[in-house]
Design an enzyme around this catalytic site. Structure first.
Site, PDB file in Angstrom:
ATOM      1  CD  GLU A 407     -20.738  38.306 -26.023  1.00  0.00           C
ATOM      2  OE1 GLU A 407     -20.044  39.005 -26.341  1.00  0.00           O
ATOM      3  OE2 GLU A 407     -20.484  37.401 -26.051  1.00  0.00           O
ATOM      4  CD  GLN A 429     -21.509  30.076 -26.845  1.00  0.00           C
ATOM      5  OE1 GLN A 429     -20.328  30.338 -27.101  1.00  0.00           O
ATOM      6  NE2 GLN A 429     -22.453  29.566 -27.544  1.00  0.00           N
ATOM      7  CG  PHE A 430     -19.191  30.028 -20.936  1.00  0.00           C
ATOM      8  CD1 PHE A 430     -18.914  29.051 -20.087  1.00  0.00           C
ATOM      9  CD2 PHE A 430     -19.447  29.299 -22.191  1.00  0.00           C
ATOM     10  CE1 PHE A 430     -18.749  27.676 -20.328  1.00  0.00           C
ATOM     11  CE2 PHE A 430     -19.153  28.200 -22.616  1.00  0.00           C
ATOM     12  CZ  PHE A 430     -18.810  27.152 -21.559  1.00  0.00           C
ATOM     13  CG  ASP A 432     -16.708  33.356 -17.406  1.00  0.00           C
ATOM     14  OD1 ASP A 432     -15.716  33.303 -16.640  1.00  0.00           O
ATOM     15  OD2 ASP A 432     -17.503  32.542 -17.422  1.00  0.00           O
ATOM     16  CG  HIS A 474     -15.205  29.314 -20.791  1.00  0.00           C
ATOM     17  ND1 HIS A 474     -13.798  29.700 -21.332  1.00  0.00           N
ATOM     18  CD2 HIS A 474     -15.844  29.258 -21.693  1.00  0.00           C
ATOM     19  CE1 HIS A 474     -13.850  30.010 -22.399  1.00  0.00           C
ATOM     20  NE2 HIS A 474     -15.096  29.735 -22.779  1.00  0.00           N
TER      21      HIS A 474
END
Ligand SMILES: Cc1ncc(C[n+]2csc(CCOP(=O)(O)OP(=O)(O)O)c2C)c(N)n1
Length: 671
Positions: A407, A429-430, A432, A474
């Site tokens: 990330e 992607q999520f 979180d 998630h």
């Protein structure tokens, strides 16, 4: 030294004429003389802090002198020689170093914490390692344009342990980016000797693990530094990807001048004093029989006189002056709309929220080829939620970039791309997982504009929220992590039209925008969506359901919850509750909220995230301060329980505020 390149000074100087050598000598001497002056000023209490690079100048100067003017350099705190080699205005540089008005940050950041697009130099933030992913983005910008341009980024033996260093090296290697990773190994990180920082023999040994060439170079020999750098830069330019050059040198003074050197063995200092880079280049000049002691003495005197003059003038400059308005305005760049394609396409009837996001993204990509997407599995696979399905076929893999699982790397690279004129979007992607890129968001993306004025047009998309049985990692709502940080805009649409319109507005904004897209809404919110380049202004709320008896202020998935509760209540009791959908959290529409609350006299602020420390606290507090005299009841707040989001849907029903909205409204109405 083990593995050290064996270039001798005379052979490394072979391609340099006498005048070139003289220029190089001047370039090496200038930072030394400036530093000597700084140490004097420090003793006089006229400078508060100084990180000395005395004895290490050959690294900064050799690297900078080997590069072309349009190559990027990202130096660190001891690399004065980069700034002098890139010919920054010394008077302005001194004003910067003294924290005066008329420096490069006008007192907004210290020392070398700034950049200059014009000089192709991007300075550091305090957080070590953070600039390495940025170098990837700068190198990628050149690669995408087909320009043979290199980015050289500095890192210490201490900072080399940071996670960003790993991510940046891996990303550069996988994408074959023309980055030269310059590890300046001065053998101490504050008090920590390099033996306690890494367990491999040389840091250059790491290169093989990333799939790039690595080399150990004598960092006190400016000719060897220059030679190694020329070769690594050439390799990058020819498409050979990144290199790792480890320059062995030594920190001759304390970490910073106040902290002393008691922990440094004296014999080591003596050993390295004998390898002083300035003296070594003087030996080469002697060997050539050019620029003898007299001429060098004259040069020193001239440089010293010029430094004295400029320092005196800089010290006479005033402290920065400003106003609250100016400081607040400096946080943001001006809007910078994307190009428009004729018509713009898109839109439609009965569009799902997720398809509206895809549509907005496709519209931006079609309109403006500066839009580049990065994220995990977003390429051929189309992303885990299929937002970018079909994008590679239409826009190509260069603009729809699969990243390795990281990330911080792509978030930092997005800053680099943005600084070099691109309009990057990073997909988490999520949502979180943004915790793994937190520093890049809150320190690099958020603060660059305020610190030195460069626009940072970056969009980060974060799939957020619960209701899909996805558990603690998630399902989180992350807005409160970011709304507190000056320099980030945060939007959280609830409808397909707002999702598309706010996404296009985010691209036009010219600032970092976090786009919070709710996973439950992806396939549950379906409505008509306008096409073309229709945007929804960031900072504007809307009334999602009119009413006169109370106001619910909410956003994202809270909107359908509140509307459903209000409808139920109207059917059961006849009370009409107004639902205000904030849509944007930073900035948020105080005016519309106060207008509604003044009409209804009662307010409930509601969000899915845990109540404590939630952004609802901010909204409630502003309503309380501004409308206290008009309220018929205290402002109330409803949020999730202060727990992680449980995996079991039955447990999530306990934790989520979804089923407690009607109860909260009845209490508010009964007050
Ligand atoms: C992420 C982070 N952690 C800690 C620090 C505090 N810090 C500043 S400089 C420094 C030592 C850096 O050593 P090194 O990377 O070897 O560079 P050098 O100072 O020796 O040039 C430390 C620990 C920091 N700036 N950033």
């Amino acid at each position: 030294m083990a593995g050290m390149a064996t270039t001798t000074p005379s052979s490394a100087a072979a391609d340099l004429g006498d005048d070139d050598l003289h220029d190089l000598y001047r370039a090496l001497l200038l930072p030394r003389l400036i530093e000597e002056k700084m140490l004097l000023l420090l003793r006089q209490g006229r400078v508060s802090k100084w990180f000395s690079g005395i004895g290490q100048e050959a690294v900064a100067v050799g690297v900078a002198r080997a590069l072309q003017p349009d190559d990027w350099i990202l130096p660190l705190h001891r690399n004065l020689g980069v700034w002098t080699s890139r010919e920054f205005d010394l008077g302005r540089l001194f004003r910067q170093l003294f924290g005066r008005d008329g420096g490069y940050t006008n007192g907004r950041d210290r020392s070398f914490h700034f950049g200059s697009i014009e000089h192709r130099v991007v300075g550091m933030i305090s957080h070590l390692g953070s600039m390495l992913p940025v170098a990837d983005g700068l190198a990628l910008a050149g690669q995408l344009r087909g320009e043979p341009r290199v980015a050289a980024v500095f890192c210490g033996d201490g900072g080399a342990s940071e996670g960003d260093v790993h991510e940046a090296m891996n990303l550069a290697a996988v994408w074959r980016l023309p980055v030269v990773f310059v590890v300046e190994n001065n053998q101490f990180a504050l008090s920590t000797p390099s033996t306690e920082s890494y367990a491999c023999r040389d840091l250059a040994d790491r290169a093989v693990g990333y799939g790039m060439p690595g080399e150990v170079v004598d960092g006190n020999d400016v000719l060897a530094v220059r030679g190694a750098m020329l070769a690594a830069a050439e390799r990058g330019r020819l498409g050979g990807g990144p290199s790792l050059l480890e320059f062995k040198t030594f920190r001759m003074r304390g970490h910073e001048e106040a902290s002393g050197t008691d922990y440094v063995p004296a014999d080591l200092v003596d050993e390295w004093a004998a390898k002083d880079p300035v003296a070594r280049l003087e030996a080469v000049l002697e060997e050539r029989g050019v620029y003898g002691p007299d001429e060098r003495g004259i040069l020193r005197d001239e440089l010293r006189a010029e430094i004295d003059r400029l320092v005196k003038a800089a010290l006479a400059w005033p402290e920065p002056r400003s106003t609250a308005e100016d400081e607040l305005a400096a946080v943001w760049s001006a809007p910078s709309p994307l190009r428009r394609s004729p018509g713009g396409g898109g839109g439609g009837r009965g569009v799902r929220y997720i398809d509206a996001i895809s549509d907005g993204l496709r519209t931006a990509m079609r309109a403006d080829d500066r839009v580049v997407l990065m994220g995990q599995d977003i390429g051929e696979y189309g992303g885990v939620f299929k937002v970018t399905d079909g994008f590679v076929a239409e826009f190509g893999a260069a603009r729809v970039r699969n990243t390795p699982i990281m990330e911080s790397g792509p978030l930092g690279a997005a800053l680099g791309l943005a600084l070099d004129g691109f309009r990057p979007m990073v997909e988490m992607q999520f949502g979180d997982f943004v915790s793994c890129g937190f520093n890049q968001v809150v320190n690099n993306l958020a603060k660059t504009t305020y610190r030195w004025g460069a626009p940072v047009p970056v969009v980060v998309r974060l799939p957020i929220g619960g209701g899909i049985g996805a558990g603690p990692f998630h399902s989180q709502n992350v807005e409160a992590w970011f709304c507190h940080v000056a320099g980030l805009k945060v939007v959280a649409p609830a409808t397909p039209a707002d999702a598309r319109g706010l996404l296009l507005a985010a691209f036009d904004d010219g600032n970092p925008v976090l786009f919070l897209e709710h996973k439950w809404l992806y396939r549950n919110a379906v409505a008509d969506v306008p096409g073309g380049h229709e945007t929804v202004p960031i900072g504007s709320a809307r009334v999602a359901r009119p009413g006169q008896d109370a106001t619910v202020v909410t956003w994202s998935v809270g909107v359908p919850w509140a509307v459903a509760a209000a409808d139920q209540l109207a059917a059961d009791t006849g009370a009409e509750v107004e639902v205000v959908d904030l849509r944007s959290l930073v900035p948020w529409d105080v005016e519309l909220v106060l207008d509604s609350v003044q009409r209804t006299g009662r307010a409930l602020v509601m969000h899915e995230a845990p109540r404590t420390g939630g952004f609802g606290g901010e909204v409630a507090s502003v309503i309380g301060e501004a409308a206290f005299g008009l309220l018929d009841a205290p402002v109330s707040r409803l949020g999730g329980l202060d727990t992680p989001i449980p995996f079991s849907k039955a447990l999530e029903d306990v934790v989520s505020p979804r089923n407690r909205v009607i109860g909260a409204l009845m209490e508010l109405l009964a007050y």
